[in-house]
Design a protein around this motif. Structure first.
Motif, PDB file in Angstrom:
ATOM      1  N   ASP A   1       0.859  -1.187   0.000  1.00  0.00           N
ATOM      2  CA  ASP A   1       0.000   0.000   0.000  1.00  0.00           C
ATOM      3  C   ASP A   1       0.901   1.245   0.000  1.00  0.00           C
ATOM      4  O   ASP A   1       1.579   1.526   0.980  1.00  0.00           O
ATOM      5  CB  ASP A   1      -0.899  -0.042   1.241  1.00  0.00           C
ATOM      6  CG  ASP A   1      -1.855   1.141   1.320  1.00  0.00           C
ATOM      7  OD1 ASP A   1      -1.725   2.075   0.503  1.00  0.00           O
ATOM      8  OD2 ASP A   1      -2.736   1.123   2.196  1.00  0.00           O
TER       9      ASP A   1
ATOM     10  N   HIS B   1       1.046   6.744   1.237  1.00  0.00           N
ATOM     11  CA  HIS B   1       1.790   7.952   1.634  1.00  0.00           C
ATOM     12  C   HIS B   1       3.100   8.140   0.879  1.00  0.00           C
ATOM     13  O   HIS B   1       3.874   9.040   1.192  1.00  0.00           O
ATOM     14  CB  HIS B   1       2.043   7.941   3.142  1.00  0.00           C
ATOM     15  CG  HIS B   1       0.776   8.026   3.918  1.00  0.00           C
ATOM     16  ND1 HIS B   1       0.142   9.213   4.181  1.00  0.00           N
ATOM     17  CD2 HIS B   1      -0.012   7.057   4.441  1.00  0.00           C
ATOM     18  CE1 HIS B   1      -0.977   8.984   4.853  1.00  0.00           C
ATOM     19  NE2 HIS B   1      -1.087   7.676   5.029  1.00  0.00           N
TER      20      HIS B   1
ATOM     21  N   LYS C   1      -4.278  11.470  -1.479  1.00  0.00           N
ATOM     22  CA  LYS C   1      -3.250  12.106  -0.639  1.00  0.00           C
ATOM     23  C   LYS C   1      -2.307  12.925  -1.510  1.00  0.00           C
ATOM     24  O   LYS C   1      -2.647  14.031  -1.899  1.00  0.00           O
ATOM     25  CB  LYS C   1      -2.593  11.050   0.230  1.00  0.00           C
ATOM     26  CG  LYS C   1      -3.606  10.590   1.285  1.00  0.00           C
ATOM     27  CD  LYS C   1      -3.272   9.372   2.052  1.00  0.00           C
ATOM     28  CE  LYS C   1      -4.447   9.063   2.990  1.00  0.00           C
ATOM     29  NZ  LYS C   1      -4.374   7.728   3.550  1.00  0.00           N
TER      30      LYS C   1
HETATM   31  C1  LIG Z   1      -5.480   6.888   3.917  1.00  0.00           C
HETATM   32  C2  LIG Z   1      -5.049   5.483   3.744  1.00  0.00           C
HETATM   33  C3  LIG Z   1      -5.862   4.559   3.095  1.00  0.00           C
HETATM   34  C4  LIG Z   1      -7.268   4.895   2.668  1.00  0.00           C
HETATM   35  O1  LIG Z   1      -7.272   5.732   1.560  1.00  0.00           O
HETATM   36  P1  LIG Z   1      -8.526   6.689   1.320  1.00  0.00           P
HETATM   37  O2  LIG Z   1      -8.434   7.046  -0.091  1.00  0.00           O
HETATM   38  O3  LIG Z   1      -8.348   7.838   2.251  1.00  0.00           O
HETATM   39  O4  LIG Z   1      -9.747   5.887   1.652  1.00  0.00           O
HETATM   40  C5  LIG Z   1      -5.375   3.294   2.894  1.00  0.00           C
HETATM   41  N1  LIG Z   1      -4.152   2.933   3.324  1.00  0.00           N
HETATM   42  C6  LIG Z   1      -3.352   3.793   3.973  1.00  0.00           C
HETATM   43  C7  LIG Z   1      -2.001   3.344   4.423  1.00  0.00           C
HETATM   44  C8  LIG Z   1      -3.780   5.089   4.219  1.00  0.00           C
HETATM   45  O5  LIG Z   1      -2.994   5.926   4.889  1.00  0.00           O
END
Ligand SMILES: *Cc1c(COP(=O)(O)O)cnc(C)c1O
Length: 398
Positions: A206, A209, A240
């Protein structure tokens, strides 16, 4: 009923764990207004300041003029409009994968993807500090869940070993983040890839960030480490660093086709507004330009300013550039202390959120400072000075 909830809420208040929403009367940016008070915003994940950028606003406005507002149906019914297709093509190209699929949010991406990949005969292995969306996706899948302490490769290895011994037929999925949302540190990706290969597992990374922040053109950690081909499932969010909204998965053509057929949060949810897809595509294109690269370099200058200006005893918490990110936790410990500190900073004109349980473990409350390319140097210097003034109170409390 209402009494039941008010009692429960009272318990939260007594533990300094109560949360409430604060209305913001302005666009997102380095300065925002909350209930009439002007604050310098150190709480946003809009790392490149794209959420209110003219380029993205124009892309969205043009798409509204052409496609209207709502998408009308789920993508499989009738909601796959050209902006969605163009966004996915741009994403796959940018990430260097065969294909991409977008979801309504990053949360929905995790919730739809993990159960599409593994089921109750399988195993999911997660880093202890993984985001709630990943944990919830793993739970929903019904697979056996094993958790390893943050970055603990030895423990990960023993979980993989267990899975291979006890469930030789099972599919094993390793799940982690490239930059951890509340720590700001980076996963040891090369080592993780080595382990997942050795045990024949799949890896979901994932990059929420890392996108827009690290790697060539801000393409994330896998791209930076030249490991794009080794990461089976590349997850991220458009919300983000890209400044818009929506989640995505990039990977092989067959993976993406499988998700179109099996990811329930994709199948049973209305497509996101086409204008958002157009804005997200504009963000990705921007990152590939000279101006985009300059914006990313500016973010890193601001991160460096924070590192240099923080009081000495916190400077160590701020990772150097090779291992850093735009997220800087100031671990305080007690929930109440974190709240007090956050309130004091707000009185001085800074929005720095106190992060508490259940976002982090109990007793590990912290301030989470996020720096963006839109901050001025002086915003950051003034924040560091304010934290310096409060540090004695902090240290005696800790
Ligand atoms: C914010 C976040 C998400 C979720 O993403 P959204 O688009 O805000 O729903 C998933 N994984 C991580 C690590 C995040 O920080």
């Amino acid at each position: 009923m209402s009494d039941l909830f008010s009692e429960q809420l009272q318990v939260l208040r007594a533990q300094s764990l109560h949360r409430k929403l604060r209305e913001i009367g302005t666009a997102q940016g380095p300065e925002i207004q909350i209930v009439g008070q002007q604050l310098v915003n150190f709480s946003s994940n809009d790392y490149l300041g794209l959420a209110n950028d003219p380029l993205l606003r124009e892309a969205a406005t043009a798409a509204v003029a052409e496609f209207g507002v709502g998408a009308g149906a789920s993508r499989l019914l009738s909601g796959t409009q050209s902006p969605h297709v163009q966004l996915e093509t741009a994403l796959a190209k940018w990430k260097g994968t065969q294909a991409a699929i977008c979801f309504g949010s990053g949360y929905a991406a995790a919730l739809g993807t993990i159960p599409a990949l593994v089921g109750r005969h399988d195993v999911v292995v997660l880093d202890k500090l993984c985001h709630a969306s990943l944990i919830d996706g793993a739970k929903l899948s019904g697979a056996a869940i094993r958790v390893f302490p943050h970055h603990h490769l030895g423990k990960l290895e023993s979980h993989l070993d267990w899975a291979r011994r006890e469930r030789p037929e099972a599919r094993v999925l390793v799940v982690t983040e490239s930059i951890f949302s509340m720590e700001g540190d980076r996963a040891p990706l090369r080592e993780l890839v080595g382990l997942k290969k050795r045990f024949g597992a799949l890896l979901l990374l994932d990059e929420a960030h890392a996108i827009g922040v690290i790697g060539p053109q801000g393409r994330g950690l896998a791209a930076k480490e030249n490991l794009t081909r080794e990461v089976d499932v590349q997850m991220g969010t458009l919300s983000k660093g890209l400044g818009v909204s929506g989640g995505y998965i990039c990977g092989s053509r067959s993976l993406i086709d499988w998700l179109v057929n099996r990811a329930r949060s994709f199948i049973f949810s209305t497509a996101s507004p086409p204008a958002l897809a157009a804005a997200a595509r504009a963000a990705i294109e921007f990152l590939g330009t000279e101006a985009g690269e300059q914006r990313r370099q500016k973010l890193w200058q601001r991160i460096e300013t924070l590192r240099r200006s923080m009081p000495d005893n916190y400077a160590n918490d701020v990772e150097p550039r090779e291992n850093g990110s735009a997220i800087h936790p100031l671990i305080v410990g007690a929930e109440e202390t974190a709240l007090d500190l956050s309130r004091s900073l707000q009185n001085e004109g800074f929005l720095v959120p106190a992060i508490r349980y259940p976002t982090v473990a109990k007793g590990e409350a912290r301030l989470r400072i996020t720096v963006t390319a839109a901050h001025e140097e002086t915003h950051i210097q003034r924040l560091s000075e304010a934290i310096g003034r409060h540090q004695s109170a902090l240290l005696t409390a800790a």
